[in-house]
Design a protein around this motif. Structure first.
Motif, PDB file in Angstrom:
ATOM      1  N   VAL A  80       0.810  -1.211   0.000  1.00 40.37           N
ATOM      2  CA  VAL A  80       0.000   0.000   0.000  1.00 40.37           C
ATOM      3  C   VAL A  80       0.844   1.263   0.000  1.00 40.37           C
ATOM      4  N   GLN A  81       2.146   1.146   0.267  1.00 44.05           N
ATOM      5  CA  GLN A  81       3.012   2.314   0.259  1.00 44.05           C
ATOM      6  C   GLN A  81       3.543   2.620  -1.137  1.00 44.05           C
ATOM      7  N   SER A  82       3.343   1.738  -2.096  1.00 43.28           N
ATOM      8  CA  SER A  82       3.868   1.950  -3.439  1.00 43.28           C
ATOM      9  C   SER A  82       3.053   3.030  -4.148  1.00 43.28           C
ATOM     10  N   VAL A  83       3.770   4.023  -4.703  1.00 37.21           N
ATOM     11  CA  VAL A  83       3.087   5.126  -5.373  1.00 37.21           C
ATOM     12  C   VAL A  83       3.476   5.238  -6.843  1.00 37.21           C
ATOM     13  N   GLY A  84       4.307   4.314  -7.335  1.00 36.79           N
ATOM     14  CA  GLY A  84       4.708   4.364  -8.735  1.00 36.79           C
ATOM     15  C   GLY A  84       6.004   3.624  -8.977  1.00 36.79           C
ATOM     16  N   SER A  85       6.677   4.010 -10.047  1.00 38.26           N
ATOM     17  CA  SER A  85       7.903   3.315 -10.430  1.00 38.26           C
ATOM     18  C   SER A  85       8.988   4.305 -10.832  1.00 38.26           C
ATOM     19  N   VAL A  86      10.202   3.786 -10.918  1.00 39.48           N
ATOM     20  CA  VAL A  86      11.341   4.568 -11.390  1.00 39.48           C
ATOM     21  C   VAL A  86      12.196   3.640 -12.239  1.00 39.48           C
ATOM     22  N   HIS A  87      12.702   4.190 -13.328  1.00 36.71           N
ATOM     23  CA  HIS A  87      13.685   3.439 -14.102  1.00 36.71           C
ATOM     24  C   HIS A  87      14.560   4.401 -14.884  1.00 36.71           C
ATOM     25  N   SER A  88      15.682   3.869 -15.327  1.00 30.72           N
ATOM     26  CA  SER A  88      16.629   4.724 -16.034  1.00 30.72           C
ATOM     27  C   SER A  88      16.596   4.447 -17.527  1.00 30.72           C
ATOM     28  N   HIS A  89      17.007   5.461 -18.261  1.00 37.05           N
ATOM     29  CA  HIS A  89      17.246   5.344 -19.697  1.00 37.05           C
ATOM     30  C   HIS A  89      18.719   5.650 -19.919  1.00 37.05           C
ATOM     31  N   PRO A  90      19.537   4.611 -20.073  1.00 43.02           N
ATOM     32  CA  PRO A  90      20.975   4.845 -20.274  1.00 43.02           C
ATOM     33  C   PRO A  90      21.289   5.715 -21.492  1.00 43.02           C
ATOM     34  N   ASN A  91      20.362   5.788 -22.448  1.00 46.09           N
ATOM     35  CA  ASN A  91      20.603   6.622 -23.632  1.00 46.09           C
ATOM     36  C   ASN A  91      20.333   8.101 -23.347  1.00 46.09           C
ATOM     37  N   GLY A  92      19.829   8.429 -22.144  1.00 42.97           N
ATOM     38  CA  GLY A  92      19.606   9.813 -21.751  1.00 42.97           C
ATOM     39  C   GLY A  92      18.266  10.397 -22.153  1.00 42.97           C
ATOM     40  N   VAL A  93      17.444   9.663 -22.889  1.00 42.49           N
ATOM     41  CA  VAL A  93      16.140  10.166 -23.334  1.00 42.49           C
ATOM     42  C   VAL A  93      15.188  10.220 -22.133  1.00 42.49           C
ATOM     43  N   LEU A  94      14.639  11.389 -21.866  1.00 38.83           N
ATOM     44  CA  LEU A  94      13.784  11.593 -20.693  1.00 38.83           C
ATOM     45  C   LEU A  94      12.310  11.648 -21.057  1.00 38.83           C
ATOM     46  N   ARG A  95      11.856  10.687 -21.823  1.00 39.59           N
ATOM     47  CA  ARG A  95      10.427  10.543 -22.107  1.00 39.59           C
ATOM     48  C   ARG A  95      10.133   9.046 -22.211  1.00 39.59           C
ATOM     49  N   PRO A  96       8.912   8.670 -21.880  1.00 41.52           N
ATOM     50  CA  PRO A  96       8.579   7.245 -21.860  1.00 41.52           C
ATOM     51  C   PRO A  96       8.457   6.651 -23.260  1.00 41.52           C
ATOM     52  N   SER A  97       8.930   5.426 -23.388  1.00 45.46           N
ATOM     53  CA  SER A  97       8.754   4.665 -24.628  1.00 45.46           C
ATOM     54  C   SER A  97       7.368   4.016 -24.595  1.00 45.46           C
ATOM     55  N   ASP A  98       6.975   3.405 -25.687  1.00 39.88           N
ATOM     56  CA  ASP A  98       5.709   2.670 -25.716  1.00 39.88           C
ATOM     57  C   ASP A  98       5.719   1.544 -24.683  1.00 39.88           C
ATOM     58  N   ALA A  99       6.862   0.876 -24.544  1.00 42.37           N
ATOM     59  CA  ALA A  99       6.977  -0.194 -23.541  1.00 42.37           C
ATOM     60  C   ALA A  99       6.820   0.366 -22.134  1.00 42.37           C
ATOM     61  N   ASP A 100       7.383   1.560 -21.884  1.00 38.37           N
ATOM     62  CA  ASP A 100       7.227   2.198 -20.574  1.00 38.37           C
ATOM     63  C   ASP A 100       5.759   2.485 -20.291  1.00 38.37           C
ATOM     64  N   LEU A 101       5.079   3.057 -21.273  1.00 44.01           N
ATOM     65  CA  LEU A 101       3.671   3.408 -21.085  1.00 44.01           C
ATOM     66  C   LEU A 101       2.823   2.197 -20.726  1.00 44.01           C
ATOM     67  N   ALA A 102       3.185   1.041 -21.246  1.00 43.12           N
ATOM     68  CA  ALA A 102       2.441  -0.191 -20.950  1.00 43.12           C
ATOM     69  C   ALA A 102       2.603  -0.604 -19.487  1.00 43.12           C
ATOM     70  N   THR A 103       3.641  -0.119 -18.820  1.00 43.28           N
ATOM     71  CA  THR A 103       3.864  -0.485 -17.412  1.00 43.28           C
ATOM     72  C   THR A 103       3.431   0.594 -16.440  1.00 43.28           C
ATOM     73  N   PHE A 104       2.959   1.727 -16.929  1.00 48.27           N
ATOM     74  CA  PHE A 104       2.624   2.859 -16.066  1.00 48.27           C
ATOM     75  C   PHE A 104       1.255   2.745 -15.389  1.00 48.27           C
ATOM     76  N   GLY A 105       0.597   1.626 -15.440  1.00 52.72           N
ATOM     77  CA  GLY A 105      -0.755   1.493 -14.906  1.00 52.72           C
ATOM     78  C   GLY A 105      -0.871   1.581 -13.404  1.00 52.72           C
TER      79      GLY A 105
END
Length: 186
Positions: A80-105
């Motif tokens: 119940v303490q989980s409020v979201g996720s964090v992950h890195s993009h080693p390529n430096g791109v700071l926007r979500p990919s389509d794969a990222d969006l699929a996990t943002f639920g």
């Protein structure tokens, strides 16, 4: 642990953000992945209600490479303490990919950090992948201790149990071993 938390997410503790940036840099060139956990702001000394992201939960068995990170979903606790996720993009791109969006639920906020992992190399997004504001808050985080008790606490509890039910006194180290299941603690 509270079953319900305030719905307002106030921000992320600076110390937690620094941890995320360091962990991402250490994992580079592979992606870093974790789940964000929050504490009640009042417990952190803030004079308002809401939640502050205070730590990151890394799931055992998480695998990563330079373009993705995979979490073993069966290992993720129902937290119940989980409020979201964090992950890195080693390529430096700071926007979500389509794969990222699929996990943002799940969760309210999702943070992406990118190389070179400096203080400005991160962005927060909502469940739909839209940028959102997440304040960095200077708070003193409580010291996390895996075991929040001492040997004296154990001895006192065993002594109390002994008074109530005949369990061996942990402070008595005589050679006479009664063989109780707690005798190995001596």
């Amino acid at each position: 642990m509270r079953l319900f938390r305030s719905s307002e997410l106030l921000g992320i503790a600076r110390e937690t953000l620094d941890f995320v940036l360091e962990a991402s840099e250490e994992t580079h060139p592979n992606e870093y992945m974790g789940f964000l956990r929050a504490e009640d702001a009042r417990k952190l000394g803030l004079d308002r209600s809401g939640q502050v992201i205070t730590n990151v939960l890394v799931i055992p068995g998480t695998t990563s490479n330079p373009v993705s990170a995979t979490v073993r979903s069966e290992m993720k606790p129902n937290d119940v303490q989980s409020v979201g996720s964090v992950h890195s993009h080693p390529n430096g791109v700071l926007r979500p990919s389509d794969a990222d969006l699929a996990t943002f639920g799940q969760g309210e906020v999702h943070i992406i950090v990118g190389a070179p992992y400096e203080r400005g190399d991160w962005r927060a997004f909502d469940n739909g992948g839209e940028p959102t504001t997440l304040d960095v808050i200077d708070v003193d985080l409580p010291e996390e201790r895996f075991f929040d008790f001492t040997q004296a606490d154990i001895d006192a509890e065993l002594l109390e149990e002994g008074r109530r039910g005949g369990v061996v006194d942990p402070t008595n180290h005589d050679d006479d071993d009664s063989g109780g299941f707690l005798s190995w603690l001596r």
